[in-house]
Scaffold this motif. Structure first.
Motif, PDB file in Angstrom:
ATOM      1  N   ILE A 614       3.197  -0.984  -0.424  1.00  0.00           N
ATOM      2  CA  ILE A 614       2.200  -1.885  -1.246  1.00  0.00           C
ATOM      3  C   ILE A 614       0.931  -1.547  -0.543  1.00  0.00           C
ATOM      4  O   ILE A 614      -0.046  -1.738  -1.240  1.00  0.00           O
ATOM      5  N   PHE A 615       0.975  -1.588   0.597  1.00  0.00           N
ATOM      6  CA  PHE A 615      -0.345  -1.406   1.434  1.00  0.00           C
ATOM      7  C   PHE A 615      -1.121  -0.214   0.936  1.00  0.00           C
ATOM      8  O   PHE A 615      -2.460   0.222   0.706  1.00  0.00           O
ATOM      9  N   ARG A 616      -0.404   0.996   0.851  1.00  0.00           N
ATOM     10  CA  ARG A 616      -0.935   2.292   0.335  1.00  0.00           C
ATOM     11  C   ARG A 616      -1.337   2.387  -1.210  1.00  0.00           C
ATOM     12  O   ARG A 616      -2.173   2.818  -1.590  1.00  0.00           O
ATOM     13  N   TYR A 617      -0.601   1.317  -1.760  1.00  0.00           N
ATOM     14  CA  TYR A 617      -0.837   1.263  -3.469  1.00  0.00           C
ATOM     15  C   TYR A 617      -2.149   0.889  -3.554  1.00  0.00           C
ATOM     16  O   TYR A 617      -2.865   1.181  -4.646  1.00  0.00           O
ATOM     17  N   VAL A 618      -2.876  -0.008  -2.674  1.00  0.00           N
ATOM     18  CA  VAL A 618      -4.172  -0.657  -2.869  1.00  0.00           C
ATOM     19  C   VAL A 618      -5.270  -0.126  -1.872  1.00  0.00           C
ATOM     20  O   VAL A 618      -6.281  -0.586  -1.821  1.00  0.00           O
ATOM     21  N   SER A 619      -4.758   1.035  -1.184  1.00  0.00           N
ATOM     22  CA  SER A 619      -5.559   1.435   0.133  1.00  0.00           C
ATOM     23  C   SER A 619      -6.967   1.908  -0.518  1.00  0.00           C
ATOM     24  O   SER A 619      -7.163   2.133  -1.485  1.00  0.00           O
ATOM     25  N   SER A 620      -7.996   1.897   0.284  1.00  0.00           N
ATOM     26  CA  SER A 620      -9.311   2.152  -0.003  1.00  0.00           C
ATOM     27  C   SER A 620      -9.493   3.386  -0.165  1.00  0.00           C
ATOM     28  O   SER A 620     -10.713   4.053  -0.730  1.00  0.00           O
ATOM     29  N   ASP A 621      -8.756   4.323   0.037  1.00  0.00           N
ATOM     30  CA  ASP A 621      -8.744   5.911  -0.049  1.00  0.00           C
ATOM     31  C   ASP A 621      -8.216   6.442  -1.298  1.00  0.00           C
ATOM     32  O   ASP A 621      -7.864   7.680  -1.387  1.00  0.00           O
ATOM     33  N   ARG A 622      -7.882   5.376  -2.124  1.00  0.00           N
ATOM     34  CA  ARG A 622      -7.321   5.804  -3.488  1.00  0.00           C
ATOM     35  C   ARG A 622      -8.097   6.825  -4.213  1.00  0.00           C
ATOM     36  O   ARG A 622      -9.405   6.472  -4.105  1.00  0.00           O
ATOM     37  N   GLU A 630      -1.965  -3.633 -13.625  1.00  0.00           N
ATOM     38  CA  GLU A 630      -1.487  -3.132 -12.299  1.00  0.00           C
ATOM     39  C   GLU A 630      -1.694  -4.471 -11.297  1.00  0.00           C
ATOM     40  O   GLU A 630      -0.851  -4.809 -10.249  1.00  0.00           O
ATOM     41  N   LEU A 631      -2.894  -4.722 -11.155  1.00  0.00           N
ATOM     42  CA  LEU A 631      -3.253  -5.733 -10.203  1.00  0.00           C
ATOM     43  C   LEU A 631      -2.808  -7.243 -10.488  1.00  0.00           C
ATOM     44  O   LEU A 631      -2.454  -7.947  -9.691  1.00  0.00           O
ATOM     45  N   ALA A 632      -2.728  -7.350 -11.593  1.00  0.00           N
ATOM     46  CA  ALA A 632      -2.229  -8.851 -12.248  1.00  0.00           C
ATOM     47  C   ALA A 632      -0.709  -8.829 -11.525  1.00  0.00           C
ATOM     48  O   ALA A 632      -0.054  -9.912 -11.417  1.00  0.00           O
ATOM     49  N   ILE A 633      -0.120  -7.755 -12.131  1.00  0.00           N
ATOM     50  CA  ILE A 633       1.456  -7.632 -11.763  1.00  0.00           C
ATOM     51  C   ILE A 633       1.986  -7.705 -10.380  1.00  0.00           C
ATOM     52  O   ILE A 633       2.610  -8.648  -9.889  1.00  0.00           O
ATOM     53  N   LEU A 634       1.085  -7.132  -9.660  1.00  0.00           N
ATOM     54  CA  LEU A 634       1.206  -7.360  -8.215  1.00  0.00           C
ATOM     55  C   LEU A 634       0.868  -8.692  -7.766  1.00  0.00           C
ATOM     56  O   LEU A 634       1.638  -9.337  -6.874  1.00  0.00           O
ATOM     57  N   ALA A 635      -0.327  -9.221  -8.141  1.00  0.00           N
ATOM     58  CA  ALA A 635      -0.588 -10.758  -7.773  1.00  0.00           C
ATOM     59  C   ALA A 635       0.408 -11.578  -7.968  1.00  0.00           C
ATOM     60  O   ALA A 635       0.615 -12.588  -7.363  1.00  0.00           O
ATOM     61  N   SER A 636       0.958 -11.256  -9.419  1.00  0.00           N
ATOM     62  CA  SER A 636       1.950 -12.358  -9.774  1.00  0.00           C
ATOM     63  C   SER A 636       3.069 -12.329  -8.867  1.00  0.00           C
ATOM     64  O   SER A 636       3.885 -13.461  -8.745  1.00  0.00           O
ATOM     65  N   SER A 637       3.677 -11.188  -8.602  1.00  0.00           N
ATOM     66  CA  SER A 637       4.775 -11.032  -7.559  1.00  0.00           C
ATOM     67  C   SER A 637       4.708 -11.427  -6.308  1.00  0.00           C
ATOM     68  O   SER A 637       5.379 -12.122  -5.954  1.00  0.00           O
ATOM     69  N   LEU A 638       3.441 -11.311  -5.804  1.00  0.00           N
ATOM     70  CA  LEU A 638       3.147 -11.807  -4.528  1.00  0.00           C
ATOM     71  C   LEU A 638       3.026 -13.483  -4.440  1.00  0.00           C
ATOM     72  O   LEU A 638       3.627 -13.738  -3.787  1.00  0.00           O
ATOM     73  N   ALA A 639       2.439 -13.820  -5.635  1.00  0.00           N
ATOM     74  CA  ALA A 639       2.461 -15.439  -5.755  1.00  0.00           C
ATOM     75  C   ALA A 639       3.824 -16.034  -5.671  1.00  0.00           C
ATOM     76  O   ALA A 639       4.153 -17.032  -5.468  1.00  0.00           O
ATOM     77  N   SER A 640       4.939 -15.286  -6.545  1.00  0.00           N
ATOM     78  CA  SER A 640       6.172 -16.089  -6.671  1.00  0.00           C
ATOM     79  C   SER A 640       7.066 -15.675  -5.632  1.00  0.00           C
ATOM     80  O   SER A 640       8.236 -16.220  -5.766  1.00  0.00           O
ATOM     81  N   SER A 641       6.728 -14.928  -4.680  1.00  0.00           N
ATOM     82  CA  SER A 641       7.179 -14.673  -3.422  1.00  0.00           C
ATOM     83  C   SER A 641       6.739 -15.126  -2.171  1.00  0.00           C
ATOM     84  O   SER A 641       5.721 -15.645  -2.267  1.00  0.00           O
ATOM     85  N   LYS A 642       7.657 -15.279  -0.939  1.00  0.00           N
ATOM     86  CA  LYS A 642       6.975 -15.811   0.230  1.00  0.00           C
ATOM     87  C   LYS A 642       6.529 -14.498   1.121  1.00  0.00           C
ATOM     88  O   LYS A 642       6.191 -14.479   2.266  1.00  0.00           O
ATOM     89  N   VAL A 643       6.360 -13.297   0.412  1.00  0.00           N
ATOM     90  CA  VAL A 643       5.726 -12.189   1.349  1.00  0.00           C
ATOM     91  C   VAL A 643       4.312 -12.379   1.698  1.00  0.00           C
ATOM     92  O   VAL A 643       3.702 -12.432   0.916  1.00  0.00           O
ATOM     93  N   GLU A 644       4.191 -12.239   2.996  1.00  0.00           N
ATOM     94  CA  GLU A 644       2.800 -12.153   3.589  1.00  0.00           C
ATOM     95  C   GLU A 644       2.250 -10.870   3.663  1.00  0.00           C
ATOM     96  O   GLU A 644       3.016  -9.805   4.242  1.00  0.00           O
ATOM     97  N   MET A 645       1.034 -10.290   3.406  1.00  0.00           N
ATOM     98  CA  MET A 645       0.218  -9.367   3.881  1.00  0.00           C
ATOM     99  C   MET A 645      -0.485  -9.351   4.890  1.00  0.00           C
ATOM    100  O   MET A 645      -1.029 -10.310   4.812  1.00  0.00           O
ATOM    101  N   SER A 646      -1.266  -8.105   5.263  1.00  0.00           N
ATOM    102  CA  SER A 646      -2.161  -8.416   6.346  1.00  0.00           C
ATOM    103  C   SER A 646      -3.616  -8.507   5.717  1.00  0.00           C
ATOM    104  O   SER A 646      -3.822  -8.504   4.499  1.00  0.00           O
ATOM    105  N   GLU A 647      -4.647  -8.889   6.601  1.00  0.00           N
ATOM    106  CA  GLU A 647      -5.905  -9.040   6.266  1.00  0.00           C
ATOM    107  C   GLU A 647      -6.628  -7.994   5.465  1.00  0.00           C
ATOM    108  O   GLU A 647      -7.322  -7.919   4.653  1.00  0.00           O
ATOM    109  N   GLN A 648      -6.142  -6.829   6.036  1.00  0.00           N
ATOM    110  CA  GLN A 648      -6.720  -5.268   5.640  1.00  0.00           C
ATOM    111  C   GLN A 648      -6.215  -5.401   4.126  1.00  0.00           C
ATOM    112  O   GLN A 648      -6.986  -4.876   3.202  1.00  0.00           O
ATOM    113  N   PHE A 649      -5.013  -5.744   3.779  1.00  0.00           N
ATOM    114  CA  PHE A 649      -4.636  -5.499   2.612  1.00  0.00           C
ATOM    115  C   PHE A 649      -5.334  -6.331   1.549  1.00  0.00           C
ATOM    116  O   PHE A 649      -5.719  -6.044   0.525  1.00  0.00           O
ATOM    117  N   TYR A 650      -5.780  -7.655   1.832  1.00  0.00           N
ATOM    118  CA  TYR A 650      -6.464  -8.648   1.076  1.00  0.00           C
ATOM    119  C   TYR A 650      -7.550  -8.169   0.629  1.00  0.00           C
ATOM    120  O   TYR A 650      -8.332  -8.192  -0.535  1.00  0.00           O
TER     121      TYR A 650
END
Length: 766
Positions: A614-622, A630-650
């Protein structure tokens, strides 16, 4: 010139109603209707002080001129008793002036004159004059050859897999009832209609008749098997009626799956509701709808409830149930001796009042092909036995009339994956592979005996009796076949054997989902074990998104109550069976981290790997700009789960969101796309993204889009208002509205009178 109608599709009861409506329209008088059967020479009456106007109608299938003369002689006696001031005699037979003169002579009464004796030509002429009567008698005009041709060309058969003959048969036996009028009113008012009810109660038939009426008026019929089909087919400037037969039956009823579909269904309904040139008809089984509502706030919405028409046995009054049986018997090709045996004694009353009465059973028991082997004397008993045990509809044919190979192909059809496109059924090339593996695995033949034509030969055996073949697909001829097979396949040997033969990963998913949830633990272990072996042995084709494949494999591993397969999966790999949809990975990561898969070997290690994906999916070197969806689906999935990501990801997500906002422009809306629909989707995506990002890049975009939608809606409201002014609703009174509604219950005497016209006597009358 050929007459438009020969009235063969109408039963005598329906023909009498048509005649009363037609004479009422021509004379502008109110006519009373009377009970069917022994009517004493009166099918319709207008009472007045100087003498009644009496109407009598004669219409029987296959009647001759000689039969008609005998019937008229019998009516002459009634005329003497009734002494009407004016008398109308109507028949569906063609009449010449000479024949009319003969009928006047036979009737021999001052109230009779040739101008009030109407034959087929006169009936057609008056129907052309009184088009309201023609449209009011829906069975009449829907069953005409010209209309049937138009319906077939407009693909009315798509969602029922029906042929010309099948549509004609359905419309012949259809009984117009209050459900039709109420459904039509709901559809007109809300533009959406959900027809719910138990299996076999007539949901698809009602949807077909409603769709046929719109189709004949020039509306485009669109059959859909997923809500995405509806969005793709939606054309803003076309009048369209969408039909989603067995909706929810094609959607997995778990929170995750419903979350993907229920909101889109309600949004599509909302879009249709605002468009006066669109209609949406959905059918579903009541218990499935209730189960879905318990899991979905969207489907429990008041707007959805307003659009629902519930069909159940309470919908059918005793009289309606009797009429359904009457129509099926009248139009049936069953041996007349069998019908006469049924009419003798008390069998008709027992059928009409039976607790298991269902239109589908009536249809089956009056089908000549299915009852060909039943002796006439046994027919009443077999009819009642089938009502007592509905499985008998298919049981005898399945167990005694078809071969083992044919039974195996039906097993395979039941468990094979269904196409998620507008064409229903199972692809023949997929079914062939499944079947050819299964007949060997079941021991019906050896692998060496497998010949090239065995699949086609077997399909030919069940074609038209159990299945229909169309456009390279096979589909069950009736949903009750699936109801039967769902019970017939609840056997561990059948299930585990088929599990070893599935040709695709989607087929494995289909088999596991369709297995009875009440199956014993031992059965589930055996079937899960067989499916896992099929998946890892390389015998299946196709791919699924990783999160969906993990869901089914996780279920199978948990069902086997062991972790041995985890090592097999890890070593052999199943990379060819999936692709990665990064936006949906958070749901799987949660299950691996602390959910139901967390106790499996290496679960948390794999969860860390997927986080990195997931981190690679939105990495800055895309090298590309991410799509808003795409962003909406990922945001919705993260919102409905308890998965935490790094500050760099956000931080990377914020940057990706800003890039997506920069390229969002009205010029990207295609010429054939509905701007309101596209902008509405953009706003939904933005709302989901804003729940995860701190960027304000969307602020001005949202304001602009909201203003544009408001402007579009104002223009549309103005157009609708102008359209209503230019095309005011016609003010007319239907002859049927003049007809008094009879009160009281439908008695046993009424029942006997209705069916008396079907009984044969020594001196038959038409």
């Amino acid at each position: 010139m050929t007459d438009r109608y020969d009235f063969a599709n109408l039963s005598p009861i329906e023909f009498e109603g048509l005649c009363v409506d037609l004479v009422a329209a021509e004379t502008d008088l109110r006519f009373e209707r009377f009970s069917e059967g022994a009517d004493g020479g009166v099918d319709g009456r207008h009472s007045r002080t100087n003498g009644d106007i009496i109407l009598q109608a004669k219409h029987y299938r296959g009647s001759t001129w000689s039969d008609l003369q005998k019937a008229v002689k019998a009516e002459q006696k009634n005329l003497v008793k009734l002494q009407p001031s004016e008398y109308y005699f109507l028949t569906s037979q063609p009449l010449t002036p000479a024949r009319k003169k003969i009928l006047v002579s036979i009737l021999d009464h001052p109230s009779v004159n040739a101008s009030n004796i109407w034959g087929r030509a006169e009936l057609n002429a008056y129907l052309a004059k009184h088009s309201g009567v023609e449209r009011q008698n829906i069975k009449l005009w829907l069953s005409s050859a010209a209309v049937l041709d138009r319906l077939l060309k407009n693909d009315i058969a798509v969602f029922t897999e029906a042929t010309y003959y099948e549509i004609e048969r359905i419309l012949k036996v259809f009984v117009v009832n209050p459900s039709l009028k109420k459904s039509a009113e709901i559809l007109k008012a809300t533009h959406c209609l959900i027809i719910s009810g138990p299996p076999g109660v007539g949901k698809t038939t009602l949807a077909q008749v409603l769709a046929a009426e719109y189709s004949d008026k020039g509306w485009e019929l669109v059959s859909v098997t997923s809500i995405d089909d509806g969005f793709r087919a939606y054309q803003r400037d076309n009048r369209q009626v969408f039909v989603f037969d067995d909706f929810l039956g094609k959607i997995r009823l778990d929170p995750a799956s419903l979350a993907r579909d229920d909101g889109r269904i309600v949004r599509f309904m909302s879009m249709i509701h605002k468009d006066k040139g669109k209609r949406f008809i959905l059918t579903t089984r009541s218990y499935i709808l209730q189960a879905a509502r318990s899991l979905s706030e969207a489907l429990d919405d008041k707007k959805v409830e307003v659009s629902e028409m519930v069909l159940n046995l309470a919908t059918y009054t005793r009289e309606l149930k009797a009429r359904i049986l009457y129509n099926h018997l009248y139009h049936s090709d069953i041996d007349q001796d069998s019908i006469q045996a049924l009419l003798a004694g008390d069998t008709v009353r027992q059928i009409v009042d039976h607790r298991n009465y269902m239109p589908r059973i009536i249809q089956w028991m009056t089908d000549e092909m299915s009852q060909r082997d039943v002796p006439p004397s046994e027919y009443p008993k077999v009819f009642l036995q089938t009502l007592a045990n509905p499985d008998k509809i298919w049981d005898k044919a399945f167990r005694q009339h078809i071969s083992l190979n044919a039974r195996i192909v039906l097993y395979c059809m039941y468990f094979a994956e269904q196409e998620r496109f507008s064409e229903p059924g199972v692809r023949l090339d997929t079914l062939r592979v499944f079947f050819e593996r299964a007949i060997v695995e079941f021991g019906a033949i050896t692998k060496e005996e497998l010949r090239a034509t065995i699949f086609e030969d077997t399909l030919r055996e069940v074609k038209s009796s159990f299945v229909v073949i169309d456009g390279g697909r096979a589909n069950f001829i009736n949903p009750s076949v699936q109801d039967y097979l769902s019970r017939e396949t609840a056997d561990v040997t059948i299930l585990s054997t088929l599990a070893r033969c599935v040709p695709s990963v989607a087929g494995a998913v289909s088999l596991w989902k369709k297995m009875d949830t009440r199956a014993s633990g031992k059965m589930r272990v055996q079937v899960a074990d067989a499916l896992l072996k099929s998946l890892v042995d390389g015998g299946v084709e196709g791919r699924l998104p990783l999160h969906e494949l993990a869901d089914i494999i996780g279920d199978l591993v948990l069902a086997t109550e062991g972790t041995g397969f985890c090592e097999v999966l890890r070593k052999q790999g199943i990379q060819k069976l999936f692709w990665t949809d990064e936006g949906k990975l958070p749901i799987l990561i949660e299950e691996l981290d602390g959910g139901r898969y967390s106790h499996l070997p290496h679960a948390r290690t794999y969860a860390r790997y997927l986080r990195l994906e997931i981190f690679r999916y939105v990495s800055s070197d895309r090298e590309y700009t991410m799509e808003l969806e795409e962003l909406a689906i990922l945001a919705s999935s993260l919102a409905s789960s308890k998965v935490e990501m790094s500050e760099q990801f956000y931080s990377n997500f914020d940057q990706a969101a800003e890039e997506a906002a920069d390229v969002l422009d009205m010029s990207s809306i295609g010429r054939n796309e509905d701007p309101e629909q596209v902008i509405g989707e953009w706003l939904e995506h933005i709302e989901k993204i804003e729940g995860l990002t701190s960027t304000t890049a969307f602020y001005w975009k949202k304001r602009d889009f909201e203003e544009r939608i408001a402007a579009i809606q104002q223009i549309e409201e103005y157009r609708q208002q102008r359209g209503e002014i230019r095309n005011p609703a016609p003010r007319s009174q239907s002859p049927s509205e003049l007809r008094p509604v009879s009160g009281g219950s439908f008695s046993n005497t009424d029942l006997q009178s209705m069916f008396s016209s079907l009984k044969k006597s020594n001196s038959p009358t038409p």
